[in-house]
Write an enzyme that holds these catalytic residues in place. Structure first.
Site, short mmCIF file in Angstrom:
data_model
loop_
_atom_site.label_atom_id
_atom_site.label_comp_id
_atom_site.label_asym_id
_atom_site.label_seq_id
_atom_site.Cartn_x
_atom_site.Cartn_y
_atom_site.Cartn_z
N LYS A 17 0.82 -1.22 0.00
CA LYS A 17 0.00 0.00 0.00
C LYS A 17 0.85 1.27 0.00
O LYS A 17 0.59 2.20 -0.75
CB LYS A 17 -0.91 0.03 1.23
CG LYS A 17 -1.95 -1.05 1.31
CD LYS A 17 -2.90 -0.84 2.48
CE LYS A 17 -2.25 -0.89 3.84
NZ LYS A 17 -1.70 -2.24 4.17
N ASN A 67 -3.11 6.18 5.82
CA ASN A 67 -2.35 5.24 6.64
C ASN A 67 -0.85 5.35 6.40
O ASN A 67 -0.05 4.82 7.16
CB ASN A 67 -2.83 3.81 6.33
CG ASN A 67 -2.39 2.80 7.37
OD1 ASN A 67 -2.67 2.97 8.56
ND2 ASN A 67 -1.71 1.76 6.92
N HIS A 105 -3.99 -9.22 10.43
CA HIS A 105 -4.84 -8.61 11.45
C HIS A 105 -5.97 -9.54 11.92
O HIS A 105 -7.06 -9.09 12.26
CB HIS A 105 -5.45 -7.30 10.93
CG HIS A 105 -4.44 -6.27 10.54
ND1 HIS A 105 -3.55 -5.74 11.44
CD2 HIS A 105 -4.17 -5.69 9.34
CE1 HIS A 105 -2.78 -4.86 10.83
NE2 HIS A 105 -3.14 -4.82 9.56
#
Length: 462
Positions: free
Chosen positions: A119, A142, A189
């Site tokens: 990302k 982020n 996660h």
């Protein structure tokens, strides 16, 4: 969105929480911040908040604090199913995240990028491509700059490029990117999302509010991305390094080709890419797709890619000492990212693994560890779990701390070897974040070789 004179609670005093609180105060809201950390842990932040007239609750999330609000803004680090948030929802109090708040104030169009890995590199590269093409560009999310910090800088002709995490997507409502991309979806996660399907569903929310006027970009080589194709309402574009695509970017021999409007255009050659690893080839293909969709010319894209170097903490060459190369991939916080890091080198790897476990399965590392690793050095809270799952794939050293792991790896390494920090874990057991972990690794490597400071400074600017 009108917040003047509204009672607004910001939950979580991280980077985005503080930025949200200040923004809301500037908009005339009556702002309170609630954080479970103690007053002593938040000393620096508290002073700045109190100076601005922002109320603060520390050490707990009080039920009454949550009841007495017109709006609640949640920081990404706070689980969206937290009991006080669920109570607020039952009372009809709107609960949104920082990204959703920012979207309601942002002007111009949004390009949003998510995925388990890649990302930050892709977001940064897309920003470089757009800026090189003369477009007014902002970059955040982020990646480090809170989205809310960009709202006041945006104009109707701005393209805001955002890295978006699954945590941020949990709390969107109206967030609608013009261009939205999912780079890949691999297990990550799971300590928060609990199941892979729930994690994948959170990622897929990036497309939730798009319409046929918008653009969606997916990885044609990723099974979880392929599974989303029938759920996308926007115009669907692909990227692939393995085969041709109906429309989008793909690798043809050593050339990256973009297929659109009934014709193929060669955008750049594989030799123009300075980044290591097949995963970075995918990142470039995704960036080319988004750049072309945003109206950038192939020569502008080629120029931006050719000058682009590794982002800090992403397979970043720190220094070489006595022929031993030190690579900082602290952002490899899940198993798939570590697999990609291992794939980037043919062998002779001394790998540092460990940190805070996220419910990961480390056995996926075993084939590459057998093939390419000379030794694995284990640190942090997950060390014993990792040891039990990779036992026999490579010799193990239980180093405990990063400092000891770097020292032991350097002592064992020979000229031509690689010391690789690619932990496959979160950093929060021993560090504030992956950036601090990466910086400390770099400091430790550089302390072995003062003569390599020039090379390290070049890496820092990359």
């Amino acid at each position: 969105m009108e917040v003047k004179n509204k009672r607004v609670l910001v939950v979580g005093l991280g980077r985005s929480g503080a930025a949200s609180a200040f923004f809301l105060k500037d908009q005339g809201a009556k702002v309170t911040v609630s954080d479970e950390k103690s007053e002593a842990q938040l000393q620096t932040e508290i002073a700045a908040l109190l100076d601005r007239g922002i109320s603060l609750e520390t050490g707990r999330h009080g039920e009454r604090t949550f009841r007495d609000q017109d709006l609640i803004v949640v920081s990404p680090g706070v689980p969206s199913d937290q009991p006080q948030l669920q109570l607020a929802r039952t009372m009809g109090i709107p609960v949104i995240g920082e990204v959703e708040l920012a979207f309601r104030f942002l002007q111009g169009k949004v390009v949003a990028i998510t995925g388990s890995n890649g990302k930050t590199t892709t977001t940064t590269l897309v920003g470089e491509i757009l800026a090189r093409s003369g477009k007014k560009t902002l970059v955040g999310g982020n990646i480090g700059t809170p989205v809310i910090s960009l709202a006041g800088k945006s104009t109707p002709d701005t393209l805001t490029v955002l890295e978006i995490s699954s945590f941020q997507l949990e709390t969107i409502q109206q967030f609608r990117p013009w261009i939205a991309a999912i780079l890949n979806i691999t297990p990550d996660h799971l300590d928060r999302h609990h199941t892979f399907q729930a994690y994948a569903d959170a990622k897929a929310r990036i497309f939730e509010n798009q319409t046929p006027d918008d653009l969606a970009v997916l990885n044609a080589d990723d099974a979880a991305c392929l599974a989303l194709k029938d759920k996308v309402k926007a115009q669907l574009w692909w990227f692939s390094r393995k085969h041709e695509v109906e429309r989008g970017a793909y690798l043809k021999g050593d050339q990256i080709v973009f297929r659109g409007a009934g014709k193929d255009q060669t955008v750049l050659g594989r030799g123009d890419i300075q980044l290591k690893g097949s995963h970075n080839l995918e990142n470039v293909l995704a960036s080319v797709t988004m750049g072309m969709l945003a109206g950038c010319a192939p020569e502008q894209i080629r120029s931006a890619v050719a000058e682009f170097r590794a982002v800090e903490h992403r397979l970043e060459l720190v220094t070489t000492v006595n022929g031993v190369a030190f690579y900082n991939d602290s952002k490899a916080t899940n198993v798939d990212a570590t697999v990609k890091a291992l794939e980037s080198f043919p062998g002779n790897i001394h790998i540092i693994l460990g940190g805070k476990d996220k419910g990961s399965d480390y056995t996926a590392l075993n084939p590459l560890l057998r093939e390419r690793a000379k030794r694995a050095y284990l640190i942090g809270a997950a060390a014993e779990k990792i040891a039990s799952q990779i036992q026999g794939a490579a010799p193990l050293t239980r180093s405990g701390t990063l400092e000891r792991a770097v020292k032991q790896a350097f002592e064992a390494a020979k000229a031509g070897d690689i010391v690789l920090l690619a932990p496959a874990c979160a950093s929060f057991d021993q560090f504030e974040n992956y950036e601090q972990r990466g910086r400390i690794f770099k400091e430790l490597a550089l302390s072995l070789a003062p003569v390599s400071l020039e090379k390290a400074s070049l890496g820092d600017r990359a």
